[in-house]
Design a protein around this motif. Sequence first.
Motif, PDB file in Angstrom:
ATOM      1  N   THR A   1     -47.685 -38.347  18.497  1.00 10.00           N
ATOM      2  CA  THR A   1     -48.002 -39.790  18.543  1.00 10.00           C
ATOM      3  C   THR A   1     -47.022 -40.609  17.704  1.00 10.00           C
ATOM      4  O   THR A   1     -46.606 -41.694  18.124  1.00 10.00           O
ATOM      5  N   LEU A   2     -46.630 -40.089  16.545  1.00 13.91           N
ATOM      6  CA  LEU A   2     -45.669 -40.830  15.722  1.00 13.91           C
ATOM      7  C   LEU A   2     -44.292 -40.812  16.378  1.00 13.91           C
ATOM      8  O   LEU A   2     -43.538 -41.789  16.287  1.00 13.91           O
ATOM      9  N   GLY A   3     -43.978 -39.702  17.071  1.00 15.62           N
ATOM     10  CA  GLY A   3     -42.710 -39.629  17.803  1.00 15.62           C
ATOM     11  C   GLY A   3     -42.656 -40.622  18.946  1.00 15.62           C
ATOM     12  O   GLY A   3     -41.651 -41.312  19.142  1.00 15.62           O
ATOM     13  N   LEU A   4     -43.745 -40.737  19.698  1.00 12.87           N
ATOM     14  CA  LEU A   4     -43.788 -41.666  20.833  1.00 12.87           C
ATOM     15  C   LEU A   4     -43.619 -43.112  20.384  1.00 12.87           C
ATOM     16  O   LEU A   4     -43.157 -43.955  21.151  1.00 12.87           O
ATOM     17  N   THR A   5     -44.030 -43.416  19.167  1.00 10.58           N
ATOM     18  CA  THR A   5     -44.073 -44.812  18.711  1.00 10.58           C
ATOM     19  C   THR A   5     -42.984 -45.159  17.701  1.00 10.58           C
ATOM     20  O   THR A   5     -43.013 -46.231  17.098  1.00 10.58           O
ATOM     21  N   GLY A   6     -42.029 -44.225  17.490  1.00  8.92           N
ATOM     22  CA  GLY A   6     -40.892 -44.536  16.624  1.00  8.92           C
ATOM     23  C   GLY A   6     -41.190 -44.490  15.135  1.00  8.92           C
ATOM     24  O   GLY A   6     -40.430 -45.037  14.329  1.00  8.92           O
ATOM     25  N   LEU A   7     -42.277 -43.826  14.747  1.00  5.54           N
ATOM     26  CA  LEU A   7     -42.667 -43.790  13.331  1.00  5.54           C
ATOM     27  C   LEU A   7     -42.414 -42.430  12.673  1.00  5.54           C
ATOM     28  O   LEU A   7     -42.623 -42.278  11.467  1.00  5.54           O
ATOM     29  N   LEU A   8     -41.989 -41.451  13.459  1.00 12.59           N
ATOM     30  CA  LEU A   8     -41.947 -40.078  12.935  1.00 12.59           C
ATOM     31  C   LEU A   8     -40.999 -39.925  11.751  1.00 12.59           C
ATOM     32  O   LEU A   8     -41.316 -39.237  10.778  1.00 12.59           O
ATOM     33  N   ASP A   9     -39.845 -40.572  11.792  1.00 15.15           N
ATOM     34  CA  ASP A   9     -38.885 -40.400  10.700  1.00 15.15           C
ATOM     35  C   ASP A   9     -39.441 -40.885   9.359  1.00 15.15           C
ATOM     36  O   ASP A   9     -39.058 -40.382   8.309  1.00 15.15           O
ATOM     37  N   LEU A  10     -40.346 -41.852   9.404  1.00 17.81           N
ATOM     38  CA  LEU A  10     -40.932 -42.369   8.163  1.00 17.81           C
ATOM     39  C   LEU A  10     -41.882 -41.358   7.524  1.00 17.81           C
ATOM     40  O   LEU A  10     -42.086 -41.369   6.318  1.00 17.81           O
ATOM     41  N   PHE A  11     -42.515 -40.498   8.342  1.00 16.60           N
ATOM     42  CA  PHE A  11     -43.601 -39.646   7.844  1.00 16.60           C
ATOM     43  C   PHE A  11     -43.310 -38.152   7.953  1.00 16.60           C
ATOM     44  O   PHE A  11     -44.144 -37.342   7.561  1.00 16.60           O
ATOM     45  N   ARG A  12     -42.155 -37.787   8.456  1.00 14.07           N
ATOM     46  CA  ARG A  12     -41.880 -36.402   8.825  1.00 14.07           C
ATOM     47  C   ARG A  12     -42.189 -35.396   7.712  1.00 14.07           C
ATOM     48  O   ARG A  12     -42.767 -34.352   7.963  1.00 14.07           O
ATOM     49  N   ASP A  13     -41.820 -35.718   6.479  1.00 11.21           N
ATOM     50  CA  ASP A  13     -41.983 -34.764   5.375  1.00 11.21           C
ATOM     51  C   ASP A  13     -43.251 -35.003   4.570  1.00 11.21           C
ATOM     52  O   ASP A  13     -43.404 -34.450   3.481  1.00 11.21           O
ATOM     53  N   ARG A  14     -44.127 -35.832   5.058  1.00  9.55           N
ATOM     54  CA  ARG A  14     -45.310 -36.207   4.283  1.00  9.55           C
ATOM     55  C   ARG A  14     -46.520 -36.373   5.195  1.00  9.55           C
ATOM     56  O   ARG A  14     -47.130 -37.419   5.258  1.00  9.55           O
ATOM     57  N   MET A  15     -46.819 -35.304   5.942  1.00  8.30           N
ATOM     58  CA  MET A  15     -47.929 -35.321   6.881  1.00  8.30           C
ATOM     59  C   MET A  15     -48.955 -34.270   6.478  1.00  8.30           C
ATOM     60  O   MET A  15     -48.609 -33.109   6.295  1.00  8.30           O
ATOM     61  N   TYR A  16     -50.211 -34.672   6.379  1.00  9.98           N
ATOM     62  CA  TYR A  16     -51.296 -33.763   6.010  1.00  9.98           C
ATOM     63  C   TYR A  16     -52.416 -33.872   7.046  1.00  9.98           C
ATOM     64  O   TYR A  16     -52.683 -34.948   7.569  1.00  9.98           O
ATOM     65  N   SER A  17     -53.031 -32.718   7.327  1.00 10.39           N
ATOM     66  CA  SER A  17     -53.995 -32.650   8.424  1.00 10.39           C
ATOM     67  C   SER A  17     -55.257 -31.927   7.981  1.00 10.39           C
ATOM     68  O   SER A  17     -55.220 -31.037   7.119  1.00 10.39           O
ATOM     69  N   ALA A  18     -56.372 -32.273   8.625  1.00  7.28           N
ATOM     70  CA  ALA A  18     -57.637 -31.568   8.375  1.00  7.28           C
ATOM     71  C   ALA A  18     -57.519 -30.066   8.674  1.00  7.28           C
ATOM     72  O   ALA A  18     -58.306 -29.275   8.170  1.00  7.28           O
ATOM     73  N   GLU A  19     -56.511 -29.690   9.480  1.00  9.58           N
ATOM     74  CA  GLU A  19     -56.255 -28.260   9.727  1.00  9.58           C
ATOM     75  C   GLU A  19     -55.997 -27.497   8.429  1.00  9.58           C
ATOM     76  O   GLU A  19     -56.178 -26.288   8.366  1.00  9.58           O
TER      77      GLU A  19
END
Length: 215
Positions: free
Chosen positions: A118-136
């Motif tokens: 979703t972040l890739g589709l909307t052009g936001l991935l580069d901002l968050f690539r190294d700082r993503m956390y998930s309920a997984e």
Amino acid sequence: MAWPPTLVIFDCDGVLVDSELPANRTFRLMLAEQGLDLSLAETVGLLKGLSLPACAVLLRERFDLALPDDFFDRLQQRTYQAFRDELSAVPGIKDAVEDLALPFCVASSGAIEKMHFTLGLTGLLDLFRDRMYSAEQVARGKPFPDLFLHAAQQMGHSPDTCVVVEDSLPGVKAAQAAGMSVLGFAGTELADGDELGAAGATVFSDMRDLGALLV
Ligand SMILES: [Mg+2]
């Protein structure tokens, strides 16, 4: 809680990407195919902000609904197609994040792989690539505090100087349970600002206001 904050933790769905409408519409349709005919508002009210395993538990306990084994795989395929067709970034979010004077990260009930999509589709991935956390990555998803505490710890910040930006009630509760400040974002179609405010969040509805809310 200490103010001003030292870390901003963003929820993903409904805060960074405007995904709640296509996702909940798809979920509603597939539940109807299983014989559970909820309205869109009921679907959102019950399931928004929860991880898929938490949704499965709720549907089983509340409606005695046992979903087929491949239900969530098919749900993901159809949701991703809806995202390809109509997903957009939340208006103003890219500028708001780029202008932040604070460290930030994203912490989502969704999977890391879904955030990449979703972040890739909307052009936001580069901002968050190294700082993503998930309920997984934690034992218990929202409304439990585990995910936000994990994100704060990984980013090297004390929970009491973190502020969470959330659009759902489970997310607001999770932030509060973690001892964090919480801003309730009500700028998307399915957000309920009154509900977020009643739960104790400071509510706003335009991402251009974010910077001013953090000082
Ligand atoms: Mg959300």
